[in-house]
Design a protein around this motif. Structure first.
Motif, mmCIF file in Angstrom:
data_model
loop_
_atom_site.group_PDB
_atom_site.id
_atom_site.type_symbol
_atom_site.label_atom_id
_atom_site.label_comp_id
_atom_site.label_asym_id
_atom_site.label_seq_id
_atom_site.Cartn_x
_atom_site.Cartn_y
_atom_site.Cartn_z
ATOM 1 N N THR A 144 8.782 2.390 7.767
ATOM 2 C CA THR A 144 8.370 3.780 7.613
ATOM 3 C C THR A 144 9.526 4.764 7.485
ATOM 4 O O THR A 144 9.303 5.921 7.157
ATOM 5 C CB THR A 144 7.495 4.228 8.807
ATOM 6 N N GLU A 153 7.304 14.180 5.306
ATOM 7 C CA GLU A 153 7.005 14.331 6.726
ATOM 8 C C GLU A 153 8.258 14.741 7.499
ATOM 9 O O GLU A 153 8.172 15.453 8.487
ATOM 10 C CB GLU A 153 6.447 13.021 7.279
ATOM 11 N N ALA A 188 1.202 4.045 -2.951
ATOM 12 C CA ALA A 188 0.834 5.430 -2.712
ATOM 13 C C ALA A 188 2.008 6.358 -2.967
ATOM 14 O O ALA A 188 1.846 7.450 -3.512
ATOM 15 C CB ALA A 188 0.348 5.586 -1.288
ATOM 16 N N THR A 234 9.668 6.001 3.848
ATOM 17 C CA THR A 234 8.391 6.582 3.429
ATOM 18 C C THR A 234 8.194 7.967 4.036
ATOM 19 O O THR A 234 7.733 8.880 3.362
ATOM 20 C CB THR A 234 7.232 5.672 3.866
ATOM 21 N N ALA A 235 8.557 8.105 5.319
ATOM 22 C CA ALA A 235 8.392 9.399 5.981
ATOM 23 C C ALA A 235 9.183 10.483 5.255
ATOM 24 O O ALA A 235 8.746 11.629 5.161
ATOM 25 C CB ALA A 235 8.840 9.303 7.436
ATOM 26 N N GLY A 271 2.337 9.472 -5.402
ATOM 27 C CA GLY A 271 2.763 10.785 -4.942
ATOM 28 C C GLY A 271 3.917 11.314 -5.776
ATOM 29 O O GLY A 271 3.958 12.487 -6.144
ATOM 30 N N LEU A 280 0.839 -1.199 0.000
ATOM 31 C CA LEU A 280 0.000 0.000 0.000
ATOM 32 C C LEU A 280 0.874 1.249 0.000
ATOM 33 O O LEU A 280 0.659 2.194 -0.758
ATOM 34 C CB LEU A 280 -0.886 -0.021 1.241
ATOM 35 N N LEU A 281 1.889 1.251 0.864
ATOM 36 C CA LEU A 281 2.768 2.406 0.975
ATOM 37 C C LEU A 281 3.510 2.648 -0.335
ATOM 38 O O LEU A 281 3.557 3.759 -0.840
ATOM 39 C CB LEU A 281 3.784 2.187 2.095
ATOM 40 N N GLN A 291 10.075 10.309 1.940
ATOM 41 C CA GLN A 291 9.480 10.481 0.607
ATOM 42 C C GLN A 291 8.242 11.362 0.650
ATOM 43 O O GLN A 291 8.006 12.164 -0.245
ATOM 44 C CB GLN A 291 9.101 9.108 0.032
ATOM 45 N N THR A 292 7.424 11.205 1.693
ATOM 46 C CA THR A 292 6.188 11.977 1.765
ATOM 47 C C THR A 292 6.425 13.389 2.265
ATOM 48 O O THR A 292 5.494 14.183 2.311
ATOM 49 C CB THR A 292 5.176 11.315 2.708
#
Lengths: 341, 374
Positions: free
Chosen positions: A88, A97, A13, A91-92, A17, A9-10, A94-95
Motif C-alpha cells: 500500500t 491519500e 484501479a 498506492t496511498a 484512476g 485489483l489495486l 498514487q490515490t
C-alpha cells in the motif's frame, strides 16, 4: 494468494484512476490548507519508522517527513503518519491519500517510470553487507577467505556472496538455511563466521537478537545498490522541488556544520555565504519554492541536520549503531551530496 | 391374581430388587471412568502426568521465573521465565495506539465507560429502553472524547485514533448499524416487490462473494479515485461503512433463517386481525424470528469483533495492529510471545463475554416461551 488478488485489483484501479486524471495537483496548497502534511511510512522498521512506548513516531523516514512539514508549515509536529506495508505504500501516494511517501522503498527504473511517481534525493543508501564477530578481527570482506557464511536460499544475499567469490577470488563456505530465524540462531550460535543481509536488516537483527550487540561488527563494504528516499507524485513539479530541497538542506547543513544547537548563532553571526543563504539571511530560494524565507532554518532548528538525524535514528546514538558508510558526506567518501544552494 | 383397578399396589411379596451397583460412591465413579481397564489406567496416568508437567512448567515460566517490571529489558535477557515487563512497558501503545500521549486519559476513560456499561447491560439491571439510550449516550461520549474540538478538548483526527477505543467503536458501530440493515435486507429478500427483492439479493450475494479485505481496500483506497475530490469522507467512516455492509450481508441470511422458521399461521393470524405489514413484522414475526436466530447471530457478532483487526491494514492501529507495532522495538522484539499472549487473553475475555451474553439471551427466550405455553 490474497495478496496477488489485491495487488492486481489495486494496480487495475490505479491505472483507471490515472486515466481519469484523479491525482491531485497543487499539493503545496493542499498541505497548507489542511495545516498538516500526510506522510506514508512503513511503521514497522525500527530506526526508519516505528512507534515508541508512548505512541510517538521515530526514525529516519519519519524525520524526513518532519523536515518537509517544518519547511512547508513551519512546524515539524504537523505530520499525520500513515502506516503502510509494501503493497500500500505507493498506492496511498498514487490515490492522493498522502502527500509523500518515505517508506524505505528502493529507487528502481521500473518503479520510477511506470507508476506515475518520482523518486528523489535518497536519504539512505542501503546495500548487502557482511556481519562478523569482533573476535575474528576481520576488517574487510577480503580477509574472509575460507570463512563460512550463513544465507537464505535464493535470497539477494546468496547471489551477492557467489558474485564476490568470483570477483575477489576468495573461497567462502555457504551454509544455506531456509528460515531467517534459523539463520540468526546459527550465526549468533557460532555455526557460521559471517552473515549477509542488507546493512539495515543486519543492524536491527544485531540489536534485537544478539546477547551483546557490541560483540559483532558490520564490515564497511556494501554490495548491490539500494538507494531509498522520499517519493512524490510525478504531476507536481513544485512539490517535488520542495521535498528535494528540504532533503538537500539537511545535507548542506551537515556539510556547513550547522546543527539544531548552533543554528541561531549561525544565523546571527555567520559570514559564510552558503550558510547565510541556507538560513534565509540572504535570498534563500524560499520564494521560488513557494515557502517562507526561513524554511531551511525551521528544518534545521526543529529536526537537525542530516548527521544528527542519522546518528539519533540509525547511527551511533541509536540501538542500530550503523556506521555512516555510503551515507557519509561526499567529502568523507560517502554519497551524501547537496547541489550548491 | 386380581389387582384393584386404578391401583399400583401389588398383592403379596415384592420381587427381590437388585442390589445397588457395587461401590456407587464418587471414588467408584472415578475408578470406572478413568481406571476401568489396564489400558485406560495407563492412558490416564500418561495424560495426567503430561497435564501436571504442562501446568507446572507454565506456572514456573509464567509466574515464578517471570520478570514483571523492567524498563530497560536487561533483566528479561537473563531471566529464564516470561518477560511480562514487555506489557508494563508497552501497554499504552497496545491499548491506546498512537493517540497523543498527553491526551490518553481520554482513551482510558472511554475504555472504562464501555466496560462498565457493557457489564451493566449484560446483567440487565435496567429496562431495555434505558439500556439502549445508555448505549446511544456511550457512543456520543466516545465520539466527543476521541475527536475533541469541543468543551476545551483539543481536536484529534481519526488518523491518531487507536487501540481498544478504536476496536470498540468500530465493533459497536458495526453492530448498531449492521443489525437494522441486516433485518431490512432479510425482509427485502422475502419481499413481494421484485425490485426490492432483487436489490436485497444482489447486495447479500455480492458482498458475500468477496473477502472483507477487498471490501476495505476498495472503500479506503479505490473509492476516492472515483468520487469527486470535494466529497471527502473520512477514511475511518469509509472503512466502517464497508464493515457494516459486510456484517449485514451475513447477518441478513441468519435472520432470514429465523423468519422462515416462524410458522406462516402467525403472520396470517395477524393479517386476519387487520394489522399492517410493518406492525406485523415489528410485533409478531421479527421478535420470534430474531429469538430463533440468536445463536447464529452471535456467531456473526463475535466474528465482527475479531474482524476489527483488519483495520491494521488500513494503517489504523487496532489492538492487534498496535501490539505488532509495539513489538517491533529491537529491545523488546524477543518477547513477542508474551505480548501476543496478553492480546489473546484480552480477545478471549471479550469474545467469551459476548458468547455468555448470547447464551443468557437464549435462556431468557426459552423461559418466556415456556411461560407463554403454560
Amino acid at each position: 494468494m490474497k495478496n496477488v488478488v489485491l495487488r492486481s485489483l489495486l494496480v487495475g484501479a490505479v491505472s483507471l484512476g490515472a486515466l481519469g486524471g484523479a491525482a491531485v495537483a497543487g499539493t503545496l496548497d493542499n498541505v497548507k490548507q489542511a495545516g498538516v502534511l500526510k506522510c506514508a511510512v512503513n511503521g514497522s522498521r525500527p530506526g526508519f519508522s516505528s512507534v515508541d512506548s508512548e505512541g510517538n513516531w521515530h526514525g529516519l523516514d519519519v524525520d524526513t517527513c518532519r523536515a518537509v512539514a517544518a519547511a512547508v508549515l513551519g512546524d515539524a509536529g504537523k505530520v499525520q503518519f500513515l502506516k503502510t506495508n509494501n503493497q500500500t505504500r505507493l498506492t496511498a501516494l498514487q490515490t492522493g491519500e498522502v502527500d509523500m511517501t518515505a517508506a524505505n522503498t528502493t529507487w528502481t527504473r521500473a518503479r520510477d517510470t511506470d507508476l506515475g511517481l518520482d523518486f528523489i534525493a535518497p536519504t539512505f543508501y542501503d546495500g548487502q553487507a557482511f556481519m562478523v564477530s569482533k573476535e575474528l578481527g576481520v576488517e574487510s570482506v577480503d580477509d574472509l577467505d575460507g570463512a563460512s557464511v550463513c544465507v537464505r536460499p535464493g535470497s539477494t544475499s546468496e547471489r551477492v556472496v557467489s558474485d564476490i567469490q568470483k570477483k575477489k577470488g576468495i573461497e567462502l563456505k555457504l551454509v544455506v538455511i531456509e528460515d531467517q530465524k534459523e539463520v540468526n540462531t546459527a550465526f549468533f550460535g557460532g555455526r557460521c563466521d559471517a552473515m549477509v543481509q542488507s546493512s539495515s536488516a543486519l543492524s536491527s537483527t544485531r540489536a534485537a537478537v544478539a546477547d551483546n550487540p557490541d560483540d559483532y561488527v558490520i564490515l564497511p563494504q556494501r554490495f548491490g545498490k539500494d538507494p531509498e528516499g522520499p517519493i512524490v507524485r510525478q504531476d507536481d513539479a513544485q512539490w517535488r522541488d520542495i521535498v528535494q530541497w528540504t532533503v538537500f538542506a539537511l545535507f548542506q547543513a551537515e556539510e556547513s556544520g550547522v546543527t539544531s544547537a548552533n543554528v541561531d548563532e549561525m544565523k546571527a553571526d555567520s559570514k559564510d555565504a552558503t550558510i547565510r543563504r541556507l538560513l534565509g539571511v540572504e535570498t534563500s530560494g524560499g520564494k521560488g519554492l513557494g515557502l517562507a524565507p526561513d524554511w531551511a532554518y525551521q528544518v534545521i532548528k526543529q529536526v537537525g541536520n542530516y548527521g544528527e538525524v542519522f546518528d539519533r535514528n540509525v547511527g551511533k546514538d541509536s540501538a542500530l549503531k550503523l556506521e555512516r558508510a555510503l551515507n557519509a558526506q561526499y567529502s568523507d567518501g560517502g554519497m551524501i551530496y547537496a547541489p550548491p544552494l | 391374581m386380581s389387582a384393584a383397578i386404578g391401583s399400583y399396589a401389588t398383592i403379596g411379596k415384592d420381587a427381590p430388587r437388585r442390589p445397588a451397583p457395587h461401590g456407587a460412591g464418587r471414588l467408584a465413579q472415578l475408578k470406572a471412568r478413568y481406571f476401568a481397564t489396564p489400558g485406560t489406567s495407563l492412558l490416564t496416568i500418561v495424560l495426567g502426568l503430561m497435564t501436571v508437567w504442562a501446568v507446572v512448567s507454565f506456572v514456573r515460566w509464567g509466574i515464578i521465573d517471570a520478570v514483571w517490571y523492567d524498563p530497560t529489558a536487561e533483566a528479561c535477557r537473563t531471566a529464564s521465565g516470561a518477560c511480562w515487563a514487555v506489557i508494563t512497558e508497552k501497554y499504552r501503545v497496545i491499548l491506546l495506539g498512537t493517540y497523543p500521549y498527553d491526551e490518553q486519559w481520554r482513551s482510558a476513560l472511554i475504555i472504562a465507560i464501555w466496560v462498565v456499561w457493557a457489564v451493566l447491560t449484560a446483567f440487565r439491571l435496567f429496562p431495555l429502553r434505558l439500556r439502549l439510550a445508555g448505549w446511544l449516550a456511550v457512543f456520543a461520549v466516545t465520539l466527543v472524547l476521541m475527536r475533541g474540538g469541543v468543551f476545551g478538548l483539543s481536536y484529534i483526527g481519526t488518523d491518531a485514533w487507536g487501540g481498544l477505543p478504536l476496536t470498540f467503536l468500530v465493533f459497536g458501530g458495526t453492530i448498531a448499524f449492521g443489525i437494522p440493515l441486516a433485518i431490512l435486507l432479510a425482509l427485502g429478500r422475502r419481499s413481494v416487490f421484485p425490485v426490492v427483492r432483487f436489490v436485497s439479493i444482489a447486495t447479500i450475494e455480492g458482498v458475500r462473494g468477496i473477502p472483507l479485505l477487498v471490501v476495505l481496500f476498495f472503500g479506503t483506497l479505490i473509492l476516492p479515485l472515483f468520487l469527486p475530490p470535494q466529497l471527502d469522507v473520512d477514511k475511518l467512516v469509509r472503512a466502517e461503512i464497508g464493515m457494516v455492509i459486510f456484517f449485514a450481508a451475513y447477518a441478513a441470511e441468519v435472520i432470514r433463517g429465523g423468519l422462515q422458521a416462524v410458522a406462516d399461521g402467525q403472520d396470517e393470524a395477524a393479517k386476519a386481525l387487520g394489522m399492517g405489514y410493518w406492525l406485523r413484522m415489528r410485533k409478531i414475526v421479527l421478535p420470534q424470528a430474531i429469538a430463533i436466530a440468536i445463536p447464529a447471530l452471535f456467531n456473526d457478532i463475535i466474528r465482527a469483533f475479531k474482524n476489527t483487526t483488519y483495520f491494521a491494514i488500513l494503517g489504523l492501529f487496532d489492538v492487534l495492529g498496535a501490539t505488532k507495532v509495539a513489538l517491533d522495538d529491537p529491545a523488546w522484539v524477543r518477547y513477542g510471545l508474551e505480548g501476543y499472549l496478553f492480546v489473546f487473553l484480552l480477545y478471549f475475555l471479550i469474545c467469551s463475554g459476548l458468547s455468555l451474553y448470547g447464551r443468557s439471551l437464549e435462556q431468557d427466550h426459552a423461559r418466556r416461551t415456556r411461560r407463554a405455553e403454560q
